[in-house]
Design an enzyme around this catalytic site. Sequence first.
Site: not given
Length: 399
Positions: A168-169
């Site tokens: 997600a990052d």
Amino acid sequence: MPPAALTGITVVDAATLFAGPLAATILGDYGADVIKIEHPAKGDPSRGHGPSRDGVPLWWTMLGRNKHTVTLDLGRAEGAELAKRLLSDADVLIENFRPGTLERWGLGPDVLHELNPRLVIARVTAFGQSGPYAHRPGFGTLAEAMSGFAAITGQPDGPPTLPPFGLADGVSALVCAQAVLTALYHRDHGGDGRGQVVDLAIIEPMLTVLGMQAMAYDQLGLVQPRTGNRSVNNAPRNTYATRDGRWVAVSTSAQAVAERVMHLVGHPEVIAEPWFASGAGRAAHADLLDAHVAAWIADRDLAEVTEAFDQAQAAVAPIYDIADIFADPQYAALDSITTVEDPALGPVRMPNVLYRMSQTPGRIGWTGRPRGADNDAVYRDRLGLDPAELAALRESGVI
């Protein structure tokens, strides 16, 4: 070297772990002048994240590349004033503090835009700047859980599965860099010359890359289940073991490719079945198709499998670990894993810049530098502080 695309753009990176800092790294790779702010005592958390060699943190060595590093306590009044001076002629600020933190320090967008109307402020948080969860601390793991990603990842009879890396990052870093460039383009081409605030909630890029799940639920009430390595949209699509103990992935998103695969594995008769004419129909018969493909691959070594698929113009790829990537000729041809000289480690291999540009290529000028390595250059040369002022700020712990 030819000119870099983002030469003349100054980015102040005040973010940590990992979306915001990686976005700044990407911008720095293409010529932006990136000033990395770290807390004087704590430093950036990535310096203590993951493995190190001889005390040199490898995550930071990559994440800190092409950045000038300064230390600054933004929570102190003197630190906030120094930050204002840094931001007074900067183009971009990237931050990921919990909503309200910058405002509490006197560094909210209203203050900064009064000081520098051209500043683009990218605010990267788990849940965004508003809403009932905005106050919560959050990391990419929570976005992977709440976006629907973990719910569809894993085997059908197993638990929801999180990725073993910062997915997600990483996705949000790409989106953040794109959002910053969009805001800069608007500022400089057709806008009013003013910067704007980018409110990026990490849960949202993950939701977007999952595709049309929202529409399928809205229109049909469908909730996608976990299907392991299979796809709900086509088949055969899975991982298969070769005779010599390796694994390959096969994809048949295109109808023509699906037909080629079934010819190759010796079962062209299934192509005449009415259900074979659509991806959804093939997915409904995945057990049959997987059995045919798995049996054919299991009788052959990896080299034979990949060669046969290549000759048939069907889509296959070996399952690689990082050692395989280092040895692969395609990655070598692209210089995807490039060599950079590090003052402490010597030659180090790391992922290269993201894409090749014919006129303004990106480059890695240097690896992550020691904490505060550029304090004098930035505070003295950019802001005009004299040696006595710098000494006083160090003594008080502001820098």
